[in-house]
Write a protein that holds these residues in place. Structure first.
Motif, PDB file in Angstrom:
ATOM      1  N   GLY A  98      19.156  -3.954  -3.708  1.00 38.20           N
ATOM      2  CA  GLY A  98      18.879  -2.764  -4.716  1.00 38.20           C
ATOM      3  C   GLY A  98      17.677  -3.038  -5.887  1.00 38.20           C
ATOM      4  N   GLU A  99      16.894  -4.198  -5.400  1.00 43.47           N
ATOM      5  CA  GLU A  99      15.559  -4.399  -6.291  1.00 43.47           C
ATOM      6  C   GLU A  99      14.410  -3.967  -5.435  1.00 43.47           C
ATOM      7  N   GLY A 100      13.619  -2.991  -6.063  1.00 43.88           N
ATOM      8  CA  GLY A 100      12.404  -2.422  -5.340  1.00 43.88           C
ATOM      9  C   GLY A 100      12.752  -1.448  -4.490  1.00 43.88           C
ATOM     10  N   LYS A 101      11.648  -0.978  -3.640  1.00 43.29           N
ATOM     11  CA  LYS A 101      11.809   0.046  -2.870  1.00 43.29           C
ATOM     12  C   LYS A 101      11.677  -0.568  -1.344  1.00 43.29           C
ATOM     13  N   ILE A 102      12.290  -0.062  -0.393  1.00 41.33           N
ATOM     14  CA  ILE A 102      12.186  -0.576   1.147  1.00 41.33           C
ATOM     15  C   ILE A 102      11.040   0.154   1.639  1.00 41.33           C
ATOM     16  N   PRO A 103       9.982  -0.524   2.378  1.00 41.78           N
ATOM     17  CA  PRO A 103       8.845   0.208   2.878  1.00 41.78           C
ATOM     18  C   PRO A 103       9.097   0.991   4.085  1.00 41.78           C
ATOM     19  N   ASP A 104       8.282   1.709   4.542  1.00 46.94           N
ATOM     20  CA  ASP A 104       8.374   2.774   5.729  1.00 46.94           C
ATOM     21  C   ASP A 104       7.724   1.939   6.884  1.00 46.94           C
ATOM     22  N   LEU A 105       6.830   0.892   6.629  1.00 45.16           N
ATOM     23  CA  LEU A 105       6.230   0.122   7.596  1.00 45.16           C
ATOM     24  C   LEU A 105       5.863  -1.341   6.999  1.00 45.16           C
ATOM     25  N   LEU A 106       6.318  -2.063   8.065  1.00 40.56           N
ATOM     26  CA  LEU A 106       6.287  -3.561   7.626  1.00 40.56           C
ATOM     27  C   LEU A 106       5.275  -4.049   8.560  1.00 40.56           C
ATOM     28  N   ILE A 107       4.077  -4.775   8.121  1.00 42.71           N
ATOM     29  CA  ILE A 107       3.077  -5.403   8.887  1.00 42.71           C
ATOM     30  C   ILE A 107       3.241  -6.817   8.875  1.00 42.71           C
ATOM     31  N   VAL A 108       3.065  -7.577   9.963  1.00 38.54           N
ATOM     32  CA  VAL A 108       3.022  -9.115   9.703  1.00 38.54           C
ATOM     33  C   VAL A 108       1.572  -9.510  10.391  1.00 38.54           C
ATOM     34  N   ASP A 109       1.055 -10.312   9.772  1.00 39.62           N
ATOM     35  CA  ASP A 109      -0.197 -10.785  10.364  1.00 39.62           C
ATOM     36  C   ASP A 109       0.111 -12.035  11.338  1.00 39.62           C
ATOM     37  N   GLY A 110       0.025 -11.782  12.563  1.00 37.44           N
ATOM     38  CA  GLY A 110       0.501 -12.893  13.603  1.00 37.44           C
ATOM     39  C   GLY A 110       0.875 -12.086  14.983  1.00 37.44           C
ATOM     40  N   PHE A 167       0.954  -1.105   0.130  1.00 39.64           N
ATOM     41  CA  PHE A 167       0.133  -0.084   0.266  1.00 39.64           C
ATOM     42  C   PHE A 167       0.756   1.219  -0.078  1.00 39.64           C
ATOM     43  N   ASP A 168       0.705   2.190  -1.040  1.00 41.59           N
ATOM     44  CA  ASP A 168       1.308   3.546  -0.958  1.00 41.59           C
ATOM     45  C   ASP A 168       0.346   4.614  -0.663  1.00 41.59           C
ATOM     46  N   GLU A 169       0.836   5.841  -1.244  1.00 40.96           N
ATOM     47  CA  GLU A 169       0.063   6.963  -0.877  1.00 40.96           C
ATOM     48  C   GLU A 169      -1.225   6.853  -1.707  1.00 40.96           C
ATOM     49  N   GLY A 170      -1.340   6.097  -2.595  1.00 38.74           N
ATOM     50  CA  GLY A 170      -2.656   6.026  -3.447  1.00 38.74           C
ATOM     51  C   GLY A 170      -3.725   4.963  -3.030  1.00 38.74           C
ATOM     52  N   GLY A 171      -3.154   4.172  -1.955  1.00 39.59           N
ATOM     53  CA  GLY A 171      -3.903   2.923  -1.499  1.00 39.59           C
ATOM     54  C   GLY A 171      -3.154   1.616  -1.959  1.00 39.59           C
ATOM     55  N   SER A 172      -3.822   0.588  -2.339  1.00 38.18           N
ATOM     56  CA  SER A 172      -3.170  -0.592  -2.735  1.00 38.18           C
ATOM     57  C   SER A 172      -2.550  -0.330  -3.909  1.00 38.18           C
ATOM     58  N   ASN A 173      -1.410  -1.319  -4.194  1.00 37.76           N
ATOM     59  CA  ASN A 173      -0.521  -0.959  -5.247  1.00 37.76           C
ATOM     60  C   ASN A 173      -0.431  -2.550  -5.927  1.00 37.76           C
ATOM     61  N   PRO A 174      -1.334  -2.997  -6.824  1.00 31.32           N
ATOM     62  CA  PRO A 174      -1.262  -4.707  -6.878  1.00 31.32           C
ATOM     63  C   PRO A 174      -0.077  -4.813  -7.934  1.00 31.32           C
ATOM     64  N   SER A 175       0.354  -3.949  -8.599  1.00 28.77           N
ATOM     65  CA  SER A 175       1.511  -4.151  -9.286  1.00 28.77           C
ATOM     66  C   SER A 175       2.927  -4.487  -8.485  1.00 28.77           C
ATOM     67  N   ASP A 176       2.648  -4.002  -7.575  1.00 28.91           N
ATOM     68  CA  ASP A 176       4.137  -4.609  -6.556  1.00 28.91           C
ATOM     69  C   ASP A 176       3.771  -5.627  -5.586  1.00 28.91           C
TER      70      ASP A 176
END
Length: 614
Positions: free
Chosen positions: A462-474, A421-430
């Motif tokens: 170097g592949e992709g972007k590092i998130p600001d927030l990581l959420i784990v279900d558990g 999820f980014d500033e526009g909501g869900s980002n399915p391409s990622d």
């Protein structure tokens, strides 16, 4: 300072004004519950407060404020500048609803370069500058710092690991293996060579890219002359990277530190965009959306914002020059207050030319565009993000969030999902899925460890972007696994959140795990922040289940013969036709199998053994 006050259930403004002095100072308005409504300053308190109680000329919003006043407290000051500073301190501490409030009153991030070590480190820093070393910035957000750190890591390969990791390494880490560090932790680089890289890093952060490139060109030519072509290629790559950055961020001939402000207005909504220029380099920008509950004109909104922006946050960096789109009230007063805080002259200008005018135009365009986006259909999404920032106590609104979940049927065909999820909501391409292998069936912790490791090892490379927030279900178990993986990979500056179902396992009763697992937080079921986390978690769950079912169904519908060596499409077709289906093939003996066209005795034995094992 002396202070006078009056507190009445029904406010008698005539009696109050009769006893109010005509000097500089600050006034505080309170409602019947002694809650602050508004804080203001005045050159003449008596005149300013009298203007609130005139019979005509008040805006409807100001009239609404006046009707709620139950008491007013005034604090005289020696100078108007002193009143301005006190006003901003009170606004910051009391946060009255009718004042223009700056939500982001935290300090900005910096790039920190340590100096007291043989092998200094470079890192992101926010907060008080207590450590010995140099601080470069400020940057508008963490993403800007990460971008600079990534460039420096690729170009000069100065270490970014924590000291606790550095002093306890026995072998090179992943950063060394992907050529982003020279391995000083295990003595793979001489101190002299490392210090040269540190000096280049320092010069680059000072905006002296041209000087760095000059030295690199000389070293490249010397290396080529000595036929050390591999070393020359390294210098060439560094020069290319620096030239690219210089072309993007550096303006030839421009020096100095300045902040550029622009404001856009639409239907009583405001966007103030700030552009950060340091050493002639655009470090980035940030937009703010102050709420005006008194219907103030745009000039007053900007004036109030600029004062609060600098004076309400004492750790904020104050540049030597501030550029505004037009003249504002109290411009000289604000400049004097900034001079006192900075202990150096601060210029506030609105009439500029050349590159400064281009920067001002750029800030204005950004303010207009961001305000339009703000008021569009994404407004609801932004409210959820703002609620999440406030609920978790984040320094800034998360620009990118990733959530992981695990799905399997009794351990069969385990799949891990990663939704973004980014500033526009869900980002399915990622979005990403990970087919888990080599893990004990039903081991959710092992599956989570494998998925996180595969994901963030790629990001470190170097592949992709590092998130600001990581959420784990558990719960704490999953949270602990995620924390260990991030530490092992040296992934820093990611805020980790665990979302555990309550005892009833019903939506709305979740518990959040924060601060390294040491703190638990339960949000109200109506909280927008909780709704956003539920949405992200449910999307991760849906994506994981979809992937698991597809993988499971494919395995169940695939013929067992496909994995037998030497049995292609034609022989499979002959076997299935001869025995009427896969069950008939499995029930056949070696002799029966060898009677099928194209199946030799040896191949029949292989088919038999393979099917019996399954």
């Amino acid at each position: 300072m002396s202070e006078s006050s009056t507190v009445q259930q029904s406010f008698d403004h005539k009696r109050f004004l009769a006893n109010t002095a005509g000097c500089a100072g600050v006034y505080q308005m309170f409602d019947g519950n002694s809650q602050p409504l508004y804080v203001g300053k005045a050159k003449n308190l008596k005149k300013r407060l009298s203007s609130y109680f005139r019979t005509t000329g008040l805006t409807p919003k100001t009239e609404a404020l006046v009707k709620r006043i139950a008491s007013i407290q005034v604090t005289p000051t020696q100078t108007e500048t002193e009143a301005l500073i006190l006003e901003q301190n009170l606004i910051k501490s009391q946060r009255p609803p009718y004042n223009i409030l700056l939500r982001d009153d935290k300090s900005y991030p910096y790039v920190f370069l340590s100096k007291e070590e043989a092998f200094p480190r470079i890192s992101l820093h926010r907060g008080a500058k207590k450590a010995q070393g140099r601080y470069f910035g400020p940057f508008p957000n963490v993403s800007s710092v990460r971008e600079s750190l990534s460039l420096l890591q690729k170009t000069f390969r100065v270490r970014q690991c924590e000291d606790s990791v550095f002093y306890n390494r026995t072998r090179p880490c992943l950063q060394y293996q992907i050529d982003r560090c020279k391995g000083p932790c295990v003595g793979l680089v001489e101190a002299e060579e490392y210090q040269r890289d540190v000096r280049f890093t320092e010069l680059f952060l000072e905006g002296k890219s041209q000087e760095v490139m000059g030295e690199l060109v000389a070293q490249m030519e010397a290396a080529a002359g000595d036929l050390e072509f591999e070393k020359a290629a390294r210098y060439r790559d560094q020069i290319t990277a620096l030239r690219k950055v210089q072309a993007e961020r550096f303006v030839e001939g421009e020096q100095g530190d300045l902040d550029v402000f622009a404001i856009a207005e639409s239907s009583s909504n405001f966007c103030i965009h700030v552009l950060f220029i340091r050493q002639g380099r655009v470090l980035g920008s940030k937009s703010y959306f102050p709420q005006d509950r008194l219907g103030e004109p745009v000039g007053q909104v900007l004036s109030s914002f600029v004062a609060q922006y600098y004076l309400g946050n004492r750790v904020r960096d104050i540049p030597g020059q501030v550029i505004l789109p037009f003249a504002i009230d109290d411009i000289d007063l604000i400049a004097e207050a900034l001079r006192q805080l900075r202990s150096a002259k601060v210029e506030i200008k609105h009439s500029v030319r050349g590159m400064r005018q281009k920067w001002l135009d750029l800030a204005g365009q950004s303010a207009q565009q961001n305000l339009l986006s703000r008021t569009s259909s994404r407004a609801k999404v932004l409210k959820k993000y703002e609620a999440l920032q406030e609920a978790l106590g984040l320094d800034e609104q998360p620009a990118r969030m990733e959530c992981f979940d695990i799905s399997h049927s009794s351990g069969e065909k385990t799949v891990a999902s990663c939704v973004v999820f980014d500033e526009g909501g869900s980002n399915p391409s990622d979005y990403r899925r990970f087919n888990i292998a080599g893990v004990t069936a039903g081991d959710d912790y092992g599956a989570m460890r494998q998925a996180l490791t595969r994901r963030y090892k790629r990001l470190q490379e170097g592949e992709g972007k590092i998130p600001d927030l990581l959420i784990v279900d558990g719960g704490k178990g999953q949270f602990g696994v995620a924390k260990e993986v991030l530490e092992e990979l040296g992934v820093m500056d990611i805020i980790l959140v665990g979302i555990a179902k309550g005892s009833t396992r019903k939506a709305g009763f979740e518990t959040l795990i924060l601060d390294g697992g040491d703190r638990e937080l339960s949000l109200d079921s109506t909280s927008l922040a909780l709704h956003l986390l539920q949405e992200i978690r449910d999307e991760a769950h849906r994506f994981a289940i979809t992937g698991h079912r597809a993988r499971r169904d494919k395995a169940r519908t695939t013929s067992s013969l496909e994995s037998v060596p030497g049995v292609g499409a034609k022989r499979r077709r002959e076997l299935l036709r001869h025995f009427g289906g896969i069950q008939g093939v499995k029930a056949a003996s070696v002799e029966d199998l060898s009677k099928v066209t194209g199946i030799s005795r040896t191949l029949a034995e292989q088919i038999y053994q393979h099917l019996q094992v399954e």
